[in-house]
Structure formats: structure tokens, C-alpha cells
Design a protein around this motif. Structure first.
Motif, PDB file in Angstrom:
ATOM      1  N   ASN A   1      37.642  45.932  44.418  1.00  0.00           N
ATOM      2  CA  ASN A   1      37.538  46.237  45.553  1.00  0.00           C
ATOM      3  C   ASN A   1      35.708  46.189  46.231  1.00  0.00           C
TER       4      ASN A   1
ATOM      5  N   THR B   1      44.513  50.001  33.482  1.00  0.00           N
ATOM      6  CA  THR B   1      43.689  50.843  33.235  1.00  0.00           C
ATOM      7  C   THR B   1      42.934  51.469  33.815  1.00  0.00           C
TER       8      THR B   1
ATOM      9  N   LEU C   1      38.549  47.891  40.271  1.00  0.00           N
ATOM     10  CA  LEU C   1      37.132  48.594  40.354  1.00  0.00           C
ATOM     11  C   LEU C   1      35.892  47.514  40.960  1.00  0.00           C
ATOM     12  N   VAL C   2      35.952  46.275  40.144  1.00  0.00           N
ATOM     13  CA  VAL C   2      35.205  45.523  40.825  1.00  0.00           C
ATOM     14  C   VAL C   2      35.332  44.714  41.982  1.00  0.00           C
TER      15      VAL C   2
ATOM     16  N   GLN D   1      49.408  40.508  30.321  1.00  0.00           N
ATOM     17  CA  GLN D   1      48.422  39.481  30.557  1.00  0.00           C
ATOM     18  C   GLN D   1      47.180  40.823  31.035  1.00  0.00           C
ATOM     19  N   LEU D   2      46.009  39.941  30.588  1.00  0.00           N
ATOM     20  CA  LEU D   2      44.673  40.684  31.177  1.00  0.00           C
ATOM     21  C   LEU D   2      44.565  39.758  32.595  1.00  0.00           C
ATOM     22  N   THR D   3      43.703  40.910  33.149  1.00  0.00           N
ATOM     23  CA  THR D   3      43.628  41.220  34.620  1.00  0.00           C
ATOM     24  C   THR D   3      42.041  41.850  34.754  1.00  0.00           C
ATOM     25  N   ALA D   4      41.508  42.020  35.664  1.00  0.00           N
ATOM     26  CA  ALA D   4      40.616  42.072  36.753  1.00  0.00           C
ATOM     27  C   ALA D   4      40.250  43.267  36.820  1.00  0.00           C
ATOM     28  N   SER D   5      39.509  43.774  36.426  1.00  0.00           N
ATOM     29  CA  SER D   5      39.493  45.638  36.904  1.00  0.00           C
ATOM     30  C   SER D   5      39.103  45.796  38.228  1.00  0.00           C
TER      31      SER D   5
ATOM     32  N   ARG E   1      33.977  43.790  45.711  1.00  0.00           N
ATOM     33  CA  ARG E   1      33.949  41.961  45.843  1.00  0.00           C
ATOM     34  C   ARG E   1      34.029  41.731  47.604  1.00  0.00           C
TER      35      ARG E   1
END
Lengths: 195, 211
Positions: B200, B3, B197-198, B191-195, B202
Motif C-alpha cells: 500500500n 497476516t 502494508l508495504v 507461499q510467502l507474500t509481500a506485506s 508503494r
């Protein structure tokens, strides 16, 4: 040609894909505003001359400069507006506290806007239901209250609802309440492990 | 499916332009060959080939689309806008023969967008241009859709290479639909995933540290 700088600003912003926020181009913005000022002044002198001496032949040039002014206005507004959209997205992705390297890319007015946005979002969330509802939680419908997570990097100590403090150390696995770790997963500190 | 909370302003559809859309601003930066039909006093410095003070009537020059659109008037003759060569008769026959072989990225990359914008300038060829744009899109759409729905876990750069900006956006949404469906089939949708944007950010931080 006029308006080159403004187009360059838009191009730089467009190149940062997936909503990343580039550093605020203060220098570019100042140059565009200066160009607009000089365009406006030239137009003023030409308009006065056209009126006083009835020189209708100046009108096409006046119109050309006016179009350039409108173009610069459009580019600058679009630049600022698109940055606001990106900053708004940061609130949803990172939570209410932004890391320093992201905040560093925002100008003073944008930081101010961000804190206003944060406040209105918070007061909206407080107004929902009897004691508030966090609308940034549960973006995907939850299947269970607790989930298995693995630490991707060292995060230090972390307190859960019942007061227990756990140490989030790299590669350690925990069974935690979902609503507590959703934000940490989004920030890439934890990883959701599916059995 | 990931999302995204950053939703940029969509580009306008057809002849419309969306004021705040970055894509439309870059589209209107495309240059068009024009001929002036009136003199522009005191703006000679815009035309580099001559050092006169004015731009005289009948000068051939290249102006960006936004400027041509702003100056063009139907009733008064200020500018005559000529067609860029990919919209001319010669190229139109190529497009009509087989739209699949042309490299629209090289010719545009805003082939459809700029073509629709050309319809603002009155030209006897307008109906033909519109027809060619439509037929080109129809002719290529099947292939674009097919490849975007079937390239799973593959390097898509060869498929995207020759697409116009509009087609690229369609390709991307097809891919995100395909990936979303596949992850649902594998039971990973919840499953929950890291965004992204975050992640990128990093990646870039690591790249910054390395010399």
C-alpha cells in the motif's frame, strides 16, 4: 461546538486503512490542547463564582465543559495509542530499519518509542533458547530450507551465509536459504515462486 | 491468508463502549435530538439559532451522543433525549416487516451501535428498540453470511453497500476466511507474500509522484 477538531483527527486516522501511518497531526493536537486549556480556565472562573456567590445555576454549564474536557482527553489518548499500535506493526512488517518516507511521518517521541520497542524486542529474542530466536521469522511454517525467488526490483548485492555475494537484479531468479529472504519478500523486493 | 500485525482496538459490544476504539469514538460523534430541561448559562454561542447569552430551558438542539451521555442523569432532569427517527415506532414497523430491504448504511452507518447506546437513556420504548435491533440483525445475518462466504474473486461493493458497520466487519472476516481456505486448497497457503502494508505504501508513493 467543542471537540470538533479532536473528532476530525480521529476521522483522518480511521480513514487510513490497513494500518498505514498518516503524518503526525501536530497542529491538530496543539489546537485540541488549546481548546482544553480555555475550557479549563472558563470552568475555573465559573467554579469560583459558583462557590463564592452560591450560584448553583452555573453547575450545568460547568458539567458540560467538563464533559468536553474528558472527551478531548479520550480522543487524544486514542489518537496517540492507535498510532503506537500502527508503529509497532511497522516493526513486524518492515523489520528494524524503516524507510525514510515512513519515518518522516512520525514525531520525535514516536521515533524514540520505536527505538525502545526495537530494543526490548531484540533483548527478548536474545533471551530465548540458548543463543536467541528471531520470532519475526517463519510466520508461516517452512516446508523447505531453500526456496525459489524472483527479484521484483533492483536491490543491489546481497551476501548469503557462505560468503557468496549475489546480485539481485530485476527479473533474475535465485535459489536462496529461506530465512535469508523472508524479510525481503515481506518488503516486496523478492517474490516467492512456487513450482 | 494475509497476516496483519496491526490489530486496531475492537469496538465495544452491546451497550459498552471501548475507550480507545476509534470506531466507538466516531459512533459517539453521532448527533441526537435533545431538549434541555435546565438552563446552561454563558453557553449561548453553542446554539446558533439564537444570540442570547445563555441556553434557556426547553431549547431543542442537536448534541453529539457523548455529550448527551455525559450530561444525562436519571435522578436530575438536565436533558431529555429524543429518539432519532430510524428508531421510532414508524421505522420499527418497517424493520420488523422486512429487515432485508432497508439500507442500513444510509440510516447509520452505526445503526446497531447507536441503537444500543440509546438504551442508556430511560425511555418507555427501550424494550421495543432492543427487540427490533435484535430481530433486524437476525433477519439480515443469514444473507450477510451467505454472500460473504460465496463471493470469491468478485466485486463485492454492491454487496457491502447497504450494510451497517458491524455487518461490514462480519462480511470482511467472512471474506478473509473464504480467501484463506481457497488459497490453502490451491496449495498457496505456504507461499510467502509481500506485506499488504508495504504494498500500500508503494502504491501511494507512485500516486504521489504522478501529478
Amino acid at each position: 461546538m467543542f471537540c470538533e477538531k479532536a473528532a476530525e483527527m480521529i476521522r483522518d486516522l480511521q480513514r487510513m486503512n490497513e494500518g498505514q501511518l498518516p503524518a503526525f497531526n501536530e497542529d491538530g493536537l496543539r489546537q485540541v490542547l488549546q481548546e482544553m486549556e480555555s475550557l479549563y480556565e472558563q470552568n475555573q472562573t465559573d467554579v469560583n463564582e459558583a462557590k463564592a456567590e452560591g450560584r448553583a445555576d452555573l453547575i450545568p454549564s460547568i458539567k458540560l465543559r467538563h464533559t468536553c474536557l474528558l472527551r478531548n482527553q479520550r480522543c487524544v489518548s486514542a489518537y496517540l495509542y492507535d498510532r503506537l499500535l500502527r508503529i509497532r506493526a511497522l516493526r513486524w512488517e518492515y523489520g528494524s530499519v524503516l524507510p525514510a518516507n515512513v519515518r518522516f511521518h512520525m514525531c520525535a517521541e514516536e521515533l524514540q518509542w520505536f527505538s525502545h520497542y526495537k530494543k526490548s524486542l531484540a533483548s527478548f529474542m536474545r533471551s530465548l533458547g540458548s543463543d536467541g530466536l528471531d520470532v519475526t521469522q517463519d510466520v508461516k511454517p517452512p516446508k523447505s530450507l531453500y526456496i525459489q525467488v524472483r527479484c521484483v526490483k533492483d536491490h543491489g548485492e546481497f551476501e548469503i551465509d557462505d560468503g557468496t555475494v549475489i546480485l539481485l537484479k530485476k527479473n533474475s531468479q535465485h535459489f536462496l536459504p529461506r530465512w535469508k529472504c523472508e524479510q525481503l519478500i515481506r518488503q516486496g523486493v523478492l517474490e516467492h515462486v512456487m513450482s | 491468508m494475509d497476516t496483519q500485525s496491526y490489530l486496531p482496538v475492537e469496538p465495544g459490544v452491546g451497550m459498552e463502549e471501548n475507550y480507545f476504539s476509534l470506531d466507538d469514538i466516531l459512533l459517539s460523534q453521532e448527533r441526537l435530538p435533545v431538549r434541555t430541561e435546565t438552563a446552561f448559562p454563558r453557553l449561548g454561542f453553542l446554539e446558533r439559532s439564537s444570540d442570547t447569552q445563555d441556553i434557556p430551558e426547553g431549547t431543542k438542539m442537536e448534541l453529539p451522543l457523548w455529550l448527551s451521555k455525559g450530561l444525562y442523569e436519571k435522578k436530575r432532569r438536565v436533558l431529555a433525549v429524543e429518539l432519532p427517527k430510524v428508531y421510532k415506532e414508524g421505522w420499527r414497523t418497517v424493520f420488523n416487516a422486512d429487515p432485508n430491504v432497508v439500507d442500513l448504511h444510509k440510516m447509520g452507518p452505526y445503526y446497531y451501535g447507536l441503537g444500543s447506546q440509546m438504551l442508556h437513556f430511560e425511555s418507555p420504548e427501550n424494550p421495543d428498540i432492543a427487540q427490533t435491533l435484535l430481530q433486524t440483525f437476525i433477519g439480515r445475518f443469514r444473507r450477510t453470511m451467505d454472500s460473504s462466504q460465496n463471493a470469491y474473486n468478485e466485486d463485492t461493493s454492491a454487496l457491502v453497500e447497504r450494510l451497517d458497520c458491524l455487518e461490514k466487519a462480519l462480511f470482511k472476516s467472512g471474506q478473509s476466511g473464504l480467501n484463506g481456505f481457497q488459497s490453502w486448497e490451491k496449495g498457496q497457503a505456504s507461499q510467502l507474500t509481500a506485506s499488504s502494508l508495504v504494498l500500500n505504501y508503494r502504491k501511494r508513493k507512485i500516486a504521489d509522484v504522478q501529478p
